[in-house]
Design a protein around this motif. Structure first.
Motif, PDB file in Angstrom:
ATOM      1  N   GLN A 219       0.854  -1.180   0.000  1.00 39.72           N
ATOM      2  CA  GLN A 219       0.000   0.000   0.000  1.00 39.72           C
ATOM      3  C   GLN A 219       0.891   1.231   0.000  1.00 39.72           C
ATOM      4  O   GLN A 219       1.985   1.222   0.561  1.00 39.72           O
ATOM      5  CB  GLN A 219      -0.899  -0.003   1.242  1.00 39.72           C
ATOM      6  CG  GLN A 219      -1.826   1.201   1.374  1.00 39.72           C
ATOM      7  CD  GLN A 219      -2.761   1.034   2.558  1.00 39.72           C
ATOM      8  OE1 GLN A 219      -3.707   0.253   2.530  1.00 39.72           O
ATOM      9  NE2 GLN A 219      -2.496   1.771   3.631  1.00 39.72           N
ATOM     10  N   SER A 237      -8.324  -4.654   4.707  1.00 35.04           N
ATOM     11  CA  SER A 237      -8.499  -3.267   4.271  1.00 35.04           C
ATOM     12  C   SER A 237      -9.673  -3.083   3.311  1.00 35.04           C
ATOM     13  O   SER A 237     -10.173  -1.969   3.146  1.00 35.04           O
ATOM     14  CB  SER A 237      -7.216  -2.758   3.606  1.00 35.04           C
ATOM     15  OG  SER A 237      -6.896  -3.530   2.462  1.00 35.04           O
ATOM     16  N   THR A 238     -10.124  -4.154   2.680  1.00 34.33           N
ATOM     17  CA  THR A 238     -11.256  -4.029   1.744  1.00 34.33           C
ATOM     18  C   THR A 238     -12.466  -4.846   2.201  1.00 34.33           C
ATOM     19  O   THR A 238     -13.332  -5.175   1.393  1.00 34.33           O
ATOM     20  CB  THR A 238     -10.843  -4.468   0.321  1.00 34.33           C
ATOM     21  OG1 THR A 238     -10.376  -5.828   0.351  1.00 34.33           O
ATOM     22  CG2 THR A 238      -9.752  -3.572  -0.228  1.00 34.33           C
TER      23      THR A 238
END
Length: 315
Positions: A219, A237-238
């Protein structure tokens, strides 16, 4: 000319205007608005712009000037319309802001507070839109381009027989897919990119000579001038795609800031508890339950002035 105001304050003023004119305003909500108004000179200045708009009713969106705005999607749409007008009242200084251009309010694809959307694009690409996201899709014979104005997306690119490049552009620069699954989030002053499969190429808008190939599991954040240092992609994170907010040793203040994206009104975290640590997976479609359960694992209490004004405070 009015003094420059930050976007968050202007949006709060627009939100209060819509909520006070939705036909359901009561004494508690009015008191909450007054508390917000008196909390800062910036709040008073933003509300002064609302009062200036009230002298120009012909410019107001018709639906925003009437009652019956309880639906979350309509409410968010009207807030954005009024926000644009509040920016205009501030004259040239806000009209020139590129962070939230008027194109965002007129974008072909938009989600509102509490709304997420899945799109299947013409080439087979899968596009997931998080809350408060606006974008345009521009496919032609030479390119496949997503113009992201605000918010967050997760992209699963499809193979293109014509081998057209696939890119996501933000106000900070360009992210070109190299056959991949990746996420892009447009913040106020930077863009954040995370790669789950394959890789992407990142280029800042004002420094085209600086480029970075970001690999799977990485990232990075970048602005118009420079790219930061890549770091590991946080696990989960998603997970917002599945309606979850997954955090691992987050500051409570950061957690509440993220949670506030998924509910209407104001959600605040008192400074005394902002540095508490929180971990877990939380359902973003049921933020009231998330808030109710905070006190079971942390020394905090949740205070509701109204359902639109909530504070997380120390016990």
């Amino acid at each position: 000319m009015s003094a420059p105001l930050d976007l968050q304050t202007l949006e709060a003023a627009a939100t209060w205007y819509v909520q006070l004119n939705d036909g359901a305003a009561d004494e508690a909500r009015t008191l909450a608005w007054q508390a917000w108004l008196q909390a800062s000179p910036q709040h008073a200045a933003a509300w002064a712009r609302v009062e200036a708009l009230q002298q120009q009713w012909a410019r107001m969106p018709q639906r925003a000037a009437l009652s019956g705005l309880g639906a979350a999607q309509r409410q968010r749409r009207d807030v954005l319309k009024i926000l644009g007008m509040l920016m205009a009242v501030g004259a040239g200084s806000w009209l020139a802001v590129e962070q939230v251009p008027y194109r965002s309010m007129l974008a072909g694809q938009r989600t509102h507070s509490g709304e997420r959307r899945s799109l299947q694009l013409d080439d087979g690409t899968r596009l997931e839109m998080n809350v408060d996201t606006s974008l345009d899709i521009q496919f032609d014979g030479q390119q496949r381009l997503i113009q992201l104005y605000q918010g967050e997306i997760l992209v699963q690119t499809a193979k293109d027989p014509a081998q057209r490049p696939f890119s996501v552009t933000t106000s900070d620069g360009n992210v070109r897919a190299l056959g991949t699954q990746f996420s892009v989030r447009q913040w106020g002053d930077h863009t954040e990119v995370g790669v789950e499969q394959a890789a992407v190429e990142v280029r800042p808008r004002r420094n085209d000579t600086q480029r970075l190939t970001l690999e799977a599991g990485q990232q990075v954040s970048f602005d118009r001038d420079a790219i930061g240092r890549p770091h590991p992609l946080p696990q989960g994170s998603t997970t917002w795609v599945q309606g979850m907010l997954s955090v691992d040793d987050w500051r409570l203040g950061d957690f509440i800031s993220q949670l506030s994206r998924y509910r209407p009104g104001v959600l605040r975290c008192a400074p005394a508890v902002q540095n508490l640590s929180i971990s877990g997976a939380f359902r973003i479609d049921d933020t009231d339950t998330v808030l109710q359960n905070l006190g079971k694992s942390l020394p905090v209490k949740v205070t509701y002035l109204t359902r639109y004004w909530v504070s997380v405070e120390a016990l």
